[in-house]
Scaffold this active site. Structure first.
Site, PDB file in Angstrom:
ATOM      1  N   TYR A  44       0.833  -1.209   0.000  1.00 41.48           N
ATOM      2  CA  TYR A  44       0.000   0.000   0.000  1.00 41.48           C
ATOM      3  C   TYR A  44       0.865   1.255   0.000  1.00 41.48           C
ATOM      4  O   TYR A  44       0.690   2.155  -0.826  1.00 41.48           O
ATOM      5  CB  TYR A  44      -0.927  -0.023   1.215  1.00 41.48           C
ATOM      6  CG  TYR A  44      -1.765   1.220   1.394  1.00 41.48           C
ATOM      7  CD1 TYR A  44      -2.845   1.462   0.551  1.00 41.48           C
ATOM      8  CD2 TYR A  44      -1.493   2.125   2.401  1.00 41.48           C
ATOM      9  CE1 TYR A  44      -3.629   2.599   0.721  1.00 41.48           C
ATOM     10  CE2 TYR A  44      -2.263   3.260   2.578  1.00 41.48           C
ATOM     11  CZ  TYR A  44      -3.326   3.485   1.735  1.00 41.48           C
ATOM     12  OH  TYR A  44      -4.098   4.603   1.903  1.00 41.48           O
ATOM     13  N   LYS A  48       1.411   4.032  -3.124  1.00 39.83           N
ATOM     14  CA  LYS A  48       1.189   5.461  -2.922  1.00 39.83           C
ATOM     15  C   LYS A  48       2.452   6.255  -3.258  1.00 39.83           C
ATOM     16  O   LYS A  48       2.383   7.315  -3.879  1.00 39.83           O
ATOM     17  CB  LYS A  48       0.758   5.743  -1.479  1.00 39.83           C
ATOM     18  CG  LYS A  48      -0.632   5.255  -1.143  1.00 39.83           C
ATOM     19  CD  LYS A  48      -1.677   6.117  -1.811  1.00 39.83           C
ATOM     20  CE  LYS A  48      -3.061   5.836  -1.248  1.00 39.83           C
ATOM     21  NZ  LYS A  48      -4.068   6.759  -1.746  1.00 39.83           N
TER      22      LYS A  48
END
Length: 94
Positions: A44, A48
């Site tokens: 994750y 990002k």
């Protein structure tokens, strides 16, 4: 983002693109400063960080006017036990 870039080229209008990122790009750390290094430890956080890099690059190259903002983690998974206690709470308990 590609569609936005193409629209900017066709119309000559420079759109602003705001991307909501996360502090997860820094990995596990106690304090985040302006000098903190981007070192994600999760998929994750890595995804990002990659998006931030792409947006910054496209902004530098003039493809779009990009902004990235990093939000602290505010969502967590809920266990079945948490759900049971939430559903058994009455409004007067708040």
């Amino acid at each position: 983002m590609t569609a936005l870039r193409d629209w900017n080229r066709r119309t000559g209008i420079q759109s602003r693109f705001v991307f909501t990122s996360t502090n997860a790009v820094f990995g596990p750390t106690e304090t985040i400063t302006d000098d903190s290094k981007v070192m994600p430890r999760t998929s994750y956080g890595t995804a990002k960080a990659m998006c931030e890099l792409l947006i910054n690059d496209w902004s530098r190259r003039g493809f779009l006017d990009g902004r990235c903002t990093r939000m602290p983690a505010v969502v967590r998974s809920v266990s079945l036990g948490d759900l049971k206690s939430i559903t058994q709470t009455s409004p007067s308990d708040f």
